[in-house]
Write a protein that holds these residues in place. Sequence first.
Motif, PDB file in Angstrom:
ATOM      1  N   TYR A 315       0.836  -1.207   0.000  1.00  0.00           N
ATOM      2  CA  TYR A 315       0.000   0.000   0.000  1.00  0.00           C
ATOM      3  C   TYR A 315       0.871   1.258   0.000  1.00  0.00           C
ATOM      4  CZ  TYR A 315      -3.196   3.572   1.754  1.00  0.00           C
ATOM      5  OH  TYR A 315      -3.922   4.723   1.921  1.00  0.00           O
ATOM      6  N   SER A 318       2.510   1.670  -3.486  1.00  0.00           N
ATOM      7  CA  SER A 318       1.565   2.182  -4.479  1.00  0.00           C
ATOM      8  C   SER A 318       1.210   3.643  -4.219  1.00  0.00           C
ATOM      9  CB  SER A 318       0.297   1.332  -4.474  1.00  0.00           C
ATOM     10  OG  SER A 318      -0.373   1.427  -3.226  1.00  0.00           O
ATOM     11  N   LYS A 321       4.081   5.733  -5.530  1.00  0.00           N
ATOM     12  CA  LYS A 321       4.048   5.793  -6.988  1.00  0.00           C
ATOM     13  C   LYS A 321       2.951   6.738  -7.476  1.00  0.00           C
ATOM     14  CE  LYS A 321       5.991   1.217  -7.963  1.00  0.00           C
ATOM     15  NZ  LYS A 321       5.723  -0.125  -8.570  1.00  0.00           N
TER      16      LYS A 321
END
Length: 324
Positions: A315, A318, A321
């Motif tokens: 998590y 991501s 990102k």
Amino acid sequence: MEPKILPSLQSGTSLAVSAKKRKKRNVDQLLSFVFILPSILAVGVFVYGFIAWSGYVSLSNWNSLVPDMSFAGFKNYVFLFKDFRFQADLRNTLFFTVFFILAVLVMGLLLAVFLDQKIRGEGLFRNIFFFPMALSFVVTGVIWQWLLNPATGVNLFLKKSGLDSLWYTSVKIIPGVEWGKIQFGVPVAVIAVVIAAAWQMTGFSVAMYLAGLRAIPEEIREAARMDGASEFQIYRKIIFPIVAPVTVSVVIIMAHISLKIFDLIYAMTGPGANFVTDVPGVYMFETTFRGNYYANGAAISIIMLVTVAVFIVPYLISSRKGES
């Protein structure tokens, strides 16, 4: 007539200004680093340092009051995964996590949709839904222990109705399929703990979903209505997909709470008969601080850390990102 500034003088002045700005920026960066240095050291020692120490102890033979740091390899981990109690803990944690997250998501979304209708007395309802979050899990455990007591609480109504009032302390496993040394299935007594935990944490998901719903422009809903969409279709095809990131955040945070749960279980039920409500946190506490099996307790804590990291690390990656 204004005097003309020579180009060389202009260049020298700009260089001096730039050097002064760089010097000020370097000083500011140094001061910032000095201010956060104590926090960096504290986190490094008391978080990551203790994690490394726990990992080191888990690979040792220190299972008595006398320290024994001789290398034991993965002996403590092998023992745990063959242990009846730890297998029961993994089963209980699995079903507690699944039911807890589902309950928090469903109740939180329904209550948030209810509050999003601009109802009268919305502030009162918000306070009622958010109030349990102000309590600690210990207080919640004591409250629900009394409420679900077969002799004094809500179960009195079940008893008078001829229904089973001992489900709170039941050792029944549904469906009870043999798996290793345990029966694999849903422990009936875990449901009581799920109810208590969901009661306390639903307010968090309500707040998250309500913030997501209020951030959706009203023009989107009006455009959908003009196209002939019903309210159910608006929520199913427009609103719910938009708040999907909120659902992911709630799942991650609730999974983090459920995988390391300790205080609620310890205050409400304890390990339970035949370990039907036991979890790794309780096992780790009793193994380490009551049984003095420090290496086994450290191994349990490392396993808990890994299970939490399985949810949290992807998590965070991501999220980074997405920000970049």
